[in-house]
Design an enzyme around this catalytic site. Structure first.
Site, PDB file in Angstrom:
ATOM      1  N   HIS A 157      -0.627  -0.210 -10.129  1.00  0.00           N
ATOM      2  CA  HIS A 157      -1.336  -1.165  -9.267  1.00  0.00           C
ATOM      3  C   HIS A 157      -1.702  -2.430 -10.052  1.00  0.00           C
ATOM      4  O   HIS A 157      -2.856  -2.868 -10.076  1.00  0.00           O
ATOM      5  CB  HIS A 157      -2.582  -0.518  -8.654  1.00  0.00           C
ATOM      6  CG  HIS A 157      -2.938  -1.104  -7.319  1.00  0.00           C
ATOM      7  ND1 HIS A 157      -3.272  -0.335  -6.229  1.00  0.00           N
ATOM      8  CD2 HIS A 157      -3.013  -2.394  -6.877  1.00  0.00           C
ATOM      9  CE1 HIS A 157      -3.548  -1.113  -5.199  1.00  0.00           C
ATOM     10  NE2 HIS A 157      -3.386  -2.364  -5.565  1.00  0.00           N
ATOM     11  N   GLU A 207      -4.480   7.133  -5.520  1.00  0.00           N
ATOM     12  CA  GLU A 207      -4.484   6.619  -6.885  1.00  0.00           C
ATOM     13  C   GLU A 207      -5.726   7.120  -7.611  1.00  0.00           C
ATOM     14  O   GLU A 207      -6.753   7.366  -6.987  1.00  0.00           O
ATOM     15  CB  GLU A 207      -4.455   5.088  -6.856  1.00  0.00           C
ATOM     16  CG  GLU A 207      -3.190   4.539  -6.192  1.00  0.00           C
ATOM     17  CD  GLU A 207      -3.152   3.013  -6.125  1.00  0.00           C
ATOM     18  OE1 GLU A 207      -4.089   2.364  -6.664  1.00  0.00           O
ATOM     19  OE2 GLU A 207      -2.209   2.473  -5.537  1.00  0.00           O
ATOM     20  N   ARG A 211       0.847  -1.186   0.000  1.00  0.00           N
ATOM     21  CA  ARG A 211       0.000   0.000   0.000  1.00  0.00           C
ATOM     22  C   ARG A 211       0.887   1.242   0.000  1.00  0.00           C
ATOM     23  O   ARG A 211       1.898   1.304   0.724  1.00  0.00           O
ATOM     24  CB  ARG A 211      -0.935   0.020   1.227  1.00  0.00           C
ATOM     25  CG  ARG A 211      -2.082  -0.978   1.147  1.00  0.00           C
ATOM     26  CD  ARG A 211      -3.095  -0.592   0.079  1.00  0.00           C
ATOM     27  NE  ARG A 211      -4.249  -1.476   0.016  1.00  0.00           N
ATOM     28  CZ  ARG A 211      -4.369  -2.503  -0.816  1.00  0.00           C
ATOM     29  NH1 ARG A 211      -3.374  -2.779  -1.655  1.00  0.00           N
ATOM     30  NH2 ARG A 211      -5.452  -3.238  -0.824  1.00  0.00           N
TER      31      ARG A 211
END
Length: 332
Positions: A291, A272, A243
């Site tokens: 991601h 994000e 994270r």
């Protein structure tokens, strides 16, 4: 008979590669994709999703207490992933919404693989070397002398599902000495995967390379900040597939600018999506991926199947596998 309406929210992959997952959902009810701002207010999100009683959710947006106060008809949020820190679990339980997640083993190998793939990319200067060839600068190859991963001392922070796979790969594949920091894991557990249990400061001061694989909690938010970076070796390499908020982005940028950090690979950001003007991208020794650690065909197929099974279970009045809550008035 209850009508089921299924919202797929902010997932860029669900149903795209494996359309059979969407086909199964369409047999249950109406299915619609939504793309929303990651910080959309709860009331606005609830109004947008009015009439939808099942959600397949990504890492954003945040399903807050305000959201649930306007969303009493919601039966299920099934996460297309293993984390649920963007869902207020207490509010979900209060409003009889089941929250389910992907079993960790589904993502284990893919995420661990990407942590190490991105790490190797910065160690071996893969991206700038590839760019040079594409720009007809083959002769510049002496600029791309990298570092080897073999036989390094690597610190792994968080040795659960993904972290244990990273430890095993580093120890058995690259002959690394692996130091592990995880206050929730025993020395025996860590040793069984090939790591030495150490405290946080020892890991920071002794590791040539640091891999972050921890869950994000209130306790470890910005666990790596300016003080922690100051304790690290000069020219330390860091890879994060967990994270973004485990790191202070301001501190990381300072460390990259000063040369303290030799290279940084990240698949995640605190906020994000990331854009081309993100501070990390000012540095050639940074690799940032969007991601995509779980983005293998094998992993996405199993993740999609699990979300579909969750929807099928809830519509049949059954509790899905890997449900965070175990009680709902909607279950038989």
């Amino acid at each position: 008979m209850t009508e089921f309406n299924i919202a797929i929210v902010n997932s860029s992959s669900f149903g795209k590669i494996f359309p059979e997952h969407l086909k199964r959902l369409n047999e249950i009810g109406r299915v619609e994709h939504f793309s929303v701002d990651g910080e959309i207010p709860g009331k606005e999100l609830a109004e947008l999703l009015q009439g939808f009683n099942i959600i397949i959710a990504s890492v954003t947006p945040f399903f807050t207490e305000e959201f649930f106060s306007y969303k009493d008809e919601l039966r299920l949020i099934t996460r297309h992933g293993i984390g649920y820190n963007n869902i207020d679990l207490a509010a979900a339980e209060k409003h009889d919404t089941i929250v389910s997640i992907i079993p960790a083993l589904v993502e284990r190998d893919a995420v661990a693989e990407n942590n190490i793939t991105n790490l190797l990319a910065i160690l071996r200067c893969t991206v700038p070397a590839d760019t040079a060839v594409r720009e007809d600068r083959w002769e510049d190859r002496a600029q791309f002398v990298g570092r080897s991963l073999y036989n390094k001392t690597v610190g792994v922070i968080g040795v659960g599902n993904t972290g244990s796979a990273v430890v095993e790969t580093l120890r058995n594949g690259f002959r690394c000495k692996v130091l592990a920091y995880d206050p929730y894991k025993s020395e025996l557990y860590l040793n069984s995967h090939g790591a030495e249990k150490v405290d946080f400061d020892t890991l920071l001061t002794e590791a040539d390379i640091i891999c972050l694989c921890a869950n994000l909690t209130e306790e470890n938010y910005h666990m790596i900040d300016k003080a922690e970076i100051a304790k690290m070796k000069d020219q330390v390499y860091i890879s994060n597939s967990a994270r973004g908020a485990l790191l202070s982005e301001e501190a990381m940028i300072e460390g990259l600018a000063s040369g303290k950090i030799g290279g940084f690979a990240t698949d995640v950001l605190e906020e994000e999506p990331g854009r081309h003007d993100h501070g990390y991208l000012a540095f050639p020794n940074v690799v940032m991926t969007p991601h995509t650690s779980a983005y293998t065909r094998e992993c996405l197929e199993e993740m999609g199947k699990k979300c579909v099974r969750d929807v099928e279970d809830v519509t049949a009045g059954k509790l899905p596998e890997r449900s965070v809550q175990t009680h709902s008035r909607y279950l038989s």
